[in-house]
Design a protein around this motif. Structure first.
Motif, short mmCIF file in Angstrom:
data_model
loop_
_atom_site.label_atom_id
_atom_site.label_comp_id
_atom_site.label_asym_id
_atom_site.label_seq_id
_atom_site.Cartn_x
_atom_site.Cartn_y
_atom_site.Cartn_z
N VAL A 185 0.81 -1.20 0.08
CA VAL A 185 0.12 0.04 -0.01
C VAL A 185 0.81 1.31 0.07
CG1 VAL A 185 -1.99 1.20 1.33
CG2 VAL A 185 -1.49 -1.38 1.31
N ALA A 186 0.54 2.02 -0.98
CA ALA A 186 1.35 3.40 -1.11
C ALA A 186 0.11 4.48 -0.73
CB ALA A 186 2.18 3.65 -2.16
N TRP A 187 0.35 5.45 0.30
CA TRP A 187 -0.95 6.29 0.42
C TRP A 187 -0.19 7.93 0.37
CZ3 TRP A 187 1.18 3.12 3.97
CH2 TRP A 187 1.99 3.74 5.16
N GLY A 188 -1.01 8.74 0.24
CA GLY A 188 -0.77 10.35 -0.03
C GLY A 188 -0.96 10.38 -1.47
N LYS A 189 -0.83 11.64 -1.81
CA LYS A 189 -1.26 12.16 -3.10
C LYS A 189 -0.37 11.37 -4.20
CE LYS A 189 -1.67 16.12 -6.26
NZ LYS A 189 -0.95 17.27 -6.78
N ASP A 190 0.89 11.19 -4.28
CA ASP A 190 1.36 10.33 -5.10
C ASP A 190 2.23 9.39 -4.44
OD1 ASP A 190 0.73 11.61 -7.67
OD2 ASP A 190 1.86 13.33 -6.87
N GLY A 191 1.69 8.74 -3.18
CA GLY A 191 2.52 7.69 -2.36
C GLY A 191 3.44 8.34 -1.53
N GLU A 192 3.68 9.70 -1.52
CA GLU A 192 4.64 10.62 -1.04
C GLU A 192 4.64 10.36 0.62
OE1 GLU A 192 1.47 13.41 -0.90
OE2 GLU A 192 2.13 12.06 -2.30
N GLU A 193 3.57 9.96 1.28
CA GLU A 193 3.30 10.21 2.62
C GLU A 193 3.89 8.82 3.36
OE1 GLU A 193 -0.56 11.30 4.17
OE2 GLU A 193 -0.78 12.82 2.61
N GLY A 194 3.62 7.47 2.40
CA GLY A 194 4.21 6.68 3.02
C GLY A 194 4.02 5.29 2.36
N SER A 195 4.34 4.12 2.47
CA SER A 195 4.06 2.78 2.24
C SER A 195 4.39 1.81 3.05
CB SER A 195 4.80 2.73 0.97
OG SER A 195 6.22 2.57 0.92
N LYS A 196 3.89 0.56 2.90
CA LYS A 196 3.76 -0.44 3.85
C LYS A 196 3.56 -1.75 3.08
CE LYS A 196 3.40 -1.83 8.55
NZ LYS A 196 4.54 -2.60 8.54
N THR A 197 3.87 -2.97 3.37
CA THR A 197 3.30 -4.28 2.87
C THR A 197 2.62 -4.96 4.19
OG1 THR A 197 5.20 -4.34 1.14
CG2 THR A 197 4.12 -6.43 1.95
N ILE A 198 1.48 -5.27 3.59
CA ILE A 198 0.45 -5.70 4.60
C ILE A 198 0.44 -7.17 4.42
CG2 ILE A 198 -1.59 -5.60 5.76
CD1 ILE A 198 -0.10 -2.88 5.99
N GLY A 199 0.65 -8.11 5.30
CA GLY A 199 0.60 -9.55 5.05
C GLY A 199 -0.57 -10.21 5.65
N ALA A 200 -0.72 -11.39 5.53
CA ALA A 200 -1.93 -12.12 6.03
C ALA A 200 -2.05 -12.21 7.73
CB ALA A 200 -1.67 -13.64 5.93
N GLY A 201 -3.27 -11.87 8.22
CA GLY A 201 -3.32 -11.56 9.64
C GLY A 201 -3.04 -10.07 10.19
N GLU A 202 -2.93 -9.26 9.05
CA GLU A 202 -2.58 -7.62 9.45
C GLU A 202 -3.47 -7.06 8.85
OE1 GLU A 202 2.28 -7.60 9.77
OE2 GLU A 202 1.44 -7.44 7.81
N PHE A 203 -3.76 -5.81 9.23
CA PHE A 203 -4.59 -4.72 8.69
C PHE A 203 -4.41 -3.50 8.53
CE2 PHE A 203 -5.27 -4.58 13.26
CZ PHE A 203 -5.78 -3.34 13.61
N TRP A 204 -4.92 -2.77 7.99
CA TRP A 204 -4.81 -1.14 7.98
C TRP A 204 -6.06 -0.63 7.99
CZ3 TRP A 204 -4.12 -3.63 3.30
CH2 TRP A 204 -4.91 -2.83 2.09
#
Length: 154
Positions: free
Chosen positions: A93-112
């Motif tokens: 997941v990459a968030w913010g207008k162009d992903g500039e705010e952050g990114s993270k890989t979310i695996g099984a058993g995790e949430f956001w």
């Protein structure tokens, strides 16, 4: 039957292609216009890449979804907070207008939690991803604004 049981990680039973109507008033293009008027092809983007579990009752404000390996759900944001729970595989997941705010890989058993108004793009891992998404209000109150990144264009 007193209860219903199904396994979102099991075989293909109960799953179907996600069919999304771009003329729905809850789907907006990033300039505020209708998604139907945008220069993108909804069917070409999603067909064969995203599936929905027909056994999950949307009255619970819940969708069971699957994405094909490497598929990116186009950048978008919602008017409501959204909780996504990964059941199998992973999402980057990459968030913010162009992903500039952050990114993270979310695996099984995790949430956001995606806060209302925050644009993000989700890319399925090499084995795809199975997940649940839900909102704190009825889905009839949900609107989605789509951005240009990640689409097949007309």
């Amino acid at each position: 039957m007193a209860i219903e049981y199904f396994n979102l990680l099991a075989a293909e039973e109960g799953w179907g292609d996600l069919s999304v109507d771009p003329t729905m008033p809850s789907y907006l293009w990033n300039d505020g216009g209708s998604l139907a008027d945008a220069p993108v092809d909804m069917e070409k983007t999603f067909k064969g890449n995203m599936r929905v579990c027909r056994q999950v009752d949307s009255d619970f404000n819940l969708n069971g979804l699957r994405c094909a390996p490497g598929f990116s759900v186009p950048r978008h944001h919602h008017n409501l907070d959204e909780l996504i729970i990964v059941l199998g595989g992973e999402f980057h997941v990459a968030w913010g207008k162009d992903g500039e705010e952050g990114s993270k890989t979310i695996g099984a058993g995790e949430f956001w939690i995606s806060r209302a108004g925050t644009p993000y793009i989700m890319t399925a891992g090499p084995e795809g991803v199975t997940y649940l998404e839900t909102w704190p209000s009825p889905m009839s109150e949900l609107s989605t604004s789509w951005h240009d990144e990640g689409w097949a264009h007309r």
